[in-house]
Design an enzyme around this catalytic site. Structure first.
Site, PDB file in Angstrom:
ATOM      1  N   GLU A 177       0.808  -1.216   0.000  1.00 15.15           N
ATOM      2  CA  GLU A 177       0.000   0.000   0.000  1.00 15.15           C
ATOM      3  C   GLU A 177       0.848   1.276   0.000  1.00 15.15           C
ATOM      4  O   GLU A 177       0.344   2.338  -0.336  1.00 15.15           O
ATOM      5  CB  GLU A 177      -0.955  -0.014   1.205  1.00 15.15           C
ATOM      6  CG  GLU A 177      -2.006  -1.124   1.069  1.00 15.15           C
ATOM      7  CD  GLU A 177      -2.787  -1.402   2.349  1.00 15.15           C
ATOM      8  OE1 GLU A 177      -3.901  -1.919   2.238  1.00 15.15           O
ATOM      9  OE2 GLU A 177      -2.288  -1.119   3.449  1.00 15.15           O
ATOM     10  N   ASP A 232     -11.999  -6.136  -2.592  1.00 19.17           N
ATOM     11  CA  ASP A 232     -12.831  -7.349  -2.617  1.00 19.17           C
ATOM     12  C   ASP A 232     -14.208  -6.958  -2.102  1.00 19.17           C
ATOM     13  O   ASP A 232     -14.401  -5.844  -1.632  1.00 19.17           O
ATOM     14  CB  ASP A 232     -12.210  -8.437  -1.715  1.00 19.17           C
ATOM     15  CG  ASP A 232     -12.003  -7.926  -0.285  1.00 19.17           C
ATOM     16  OD1 ASP A 232     -10.892  -7.511   0.045  1.00 19.17           O
ATOM     17  OD2 ASP A 232     -12.984  -7.901   0.495  1.00 19.17           O
TER      18      ASP A 232
HETATM   19  N1  SAH Z   1      -3.321 -12.671   4.326  1.00 16.20           N
HETATM   20  C1  SAH Z   1      -3.374 -11.251   4.144  1.00 16.20           C
HETATM   21  C2  SAH Z   1      -4.120 -10.665   5.289  1.00 16.20           C
HETATM   22  C3  SAH Z   1      -4.541  -9.258   5.030  1.00 16.20           C
HETATM   23  S1  SAH Z   1      -5.811  -8.794   6.101  1.00 16.20           S
HETATM   24  C4  SAH Z   1      -1.979 -10.709   3.933  1.00 16.20           C
HETATM   25  O1  SAH Z   1      -1.235 -10.433   4.878  1.00 16.20           O
HETATM   26  O2  SAH Z   1      -1.589 -10.587   2.762  1.00 16.20           O
HETATM   27  C5  SAH Z   1      -6.619  -7.612   5.111  1.00 16.20           C
HETATM   28  C6  SAH Z   1      -6.058  -6.223   5.099  1.00 16.20           C
HETATM   29  O3  SAH Z   1      -6.723  -5.466   4.106  1.00 16.20           O
HETATM   30  C7  SAH Z   1      -6.282  -5.475   6.397  1.00 16.20           C
HETATM   31  O4  SAH Z   1      -5.219  -4.589   6.613  1.00 16.20           O
HETATM   32  C8  SAH Z   1      -7.635  -4.752   6.155  1.00 16.20           C
HETATM   33  O5  SAH Z   1      -7.604  -3.420   6.621  1.00 16.20           O
HETATM   34  C9  SAH Z   1      -7.843  -4.766   4.638  1.00 16.20           C
HETATM   35  N2  SAH Z   1      -9.008  -5.501   4.108  1.00 16.20           N
HETATM   36  C10 SAH Z   1      -9.206  -5.719   2.778  1.00 16.20           C
HETATM   37  N3  SAH Z   1     -10.330  -6.459   2.571  1.00 16.20           N
HETATM   38  C11 SAH Z   1     -10.857  -6.714   3.788  1.00 16.20           C
HETATM   39  C12 SAH Z   1     -12.008  -7.470   4.224  1.00 16.20           C
HETATM   40  N4  SAH Z   1     -12.796  -8.108   3.336  1.00 16.20           N
HETATM   41  N5  SAH Z   1     -12.248  -7.554   5.560  1.00 16.20           N
HETATM   42  C13 SAH Z   1     -11.441  -6.920   6.443  1.00 16.20           C
HETATM   43  N6  SAH Z   1     -10.322  -6.224   6.088  1.00 16.20           N
HETATM   44  C14 SAH Z   1     -10.025  -6.107   4.773  1.00 16.20           C
END
Ligand code: SAH
Length: 247
Positions: free
Chosen positions: A20, A212
């Site tokens: 990001e 998403d």
């Molecule tokens: N396995 C992933 C986990 C990311 S968690 C990784 O480390 O690559 C998701 C991140 O994106 C968080 O920082 C959150 O703020 C954001 N985010 C994007 N889509 C989301 C969703 N559907 N629910 C909650 N957070 C989401």
């Protein structure tokens, strides 16, 4: 763009994931100085003529709150912008759309019956409003960016819901929509940053690109989007924002 740090207001720029802010960090260049505190790197330098501190919060509310408190206490930051991705909750939102938060709420905070659901105990509020001026400028810059590079993506402004859960089941997304019908999207840091900024009296704003739709496809959509689009959007919008920011 790099150079000596002039004595003007310093902007804190936060994100949860390396993708990001990758481009912005690169643009800060080798003149940036880095301090490591509590497992976080704080990069202090100049971006588009503005003194900035750039840091990764990592994922979740505790991580985001700890990073924000350190940013405000250790660096002379007097405004904060969080940039990142989020899952769309409102049916109008599409992957690639951009949301500028008007206010932030912790969807998983529930101290009822002692306090109303979502209310932060002893702060007498469940919503932390974004700073009008910062959010307004982000909205304008995001609009200009999307008009040139957005390929039809839409811009929204409204409530952002934050909680310690990656939302990827239709059932839970539905519960969230019912509990917070006006929430546009869901993520895991924004309201924590906004609460800490509120407690320190520092203006903040949150920018989220929809990666998403918080459903069963979220894990796949999220990963692809993060790699291919998130950083470009963050950097493209924030570049305009930095150039337009009053000193
Ligand atoms: N396995 C992933 C986990 C990311 S968690 C990784 O480390 O690559 C998701 C991140 O994106 C968080 O920082 C959150 O703020 C954001 N985010 C994007 N889509 C989301 C969703 N559907 N629910 C909650 N957070 C989401």
């Amino acid at each position: 763009m790099t150079g000596a740090i002039p004595s003007m207001a310093t902007l804190g720029i936060l994100a949860a994931l390396p993708d990001e802010i990758r481009d912005l960090l690169y643009e800060m260049g080798p003149a940036a100085s880095t301090r490591r505190i509590g497992m976080r790197d704080y990069h202090h330098g100049v971006l588009y003529g503005r003194p900035c501190v750039l840091a990764l919060t990592r994922i979740g509310k505790v991580a985001a709150a700890a990073t924000t408190a350190t940013l405000l206490r250790e660096f002379d930051v007097d405004r904060v912008v969080f940039t990142g991705v989020a899952g769309g909750l409102d049916a109008r939102l599409r992957v690639g759309d951009v949301v500028v938060g008007s206010a932030l709420v912790q969807h998983d905070l529930d101290a009822s019956p002692l306090f109303p659901r979502h209310e932060v105990p002893l702060l007498q509020t469940s919503r932390f409003p974004a700073d009008e001026a910062l959010a307004g400028l982000l909205h304008r810059c995001a609009g200009e960016f999307l008009a040139q590079h957005g390929g039809g993506a839409a811009l929204h402004r409204g409530l952002i819901a934050t909680g310690d859960r990656f939302v990827h089941e239709a059932g839970f997304a539905r519960e969230l929509r019912e509990a917070l019908p006006e929430a546009l999207c869901v993520e895991m840091e924004g309201a924590a940053v906004a609460q800490v900024c509120h407690e320190f009296g520092v203006p903040c704003a949150v920018l989220r690109t929809i990666s998403d739709c918080a459903d069963q496809d979220a894990p796949v959509d999220f990963a692809t989007f993060l790699r291919e689009v998130a950083s470009v959007y963050s950097a493209g919008i924030l570049r305009r924002f930095l150039a337009a920011l009053p000193a």
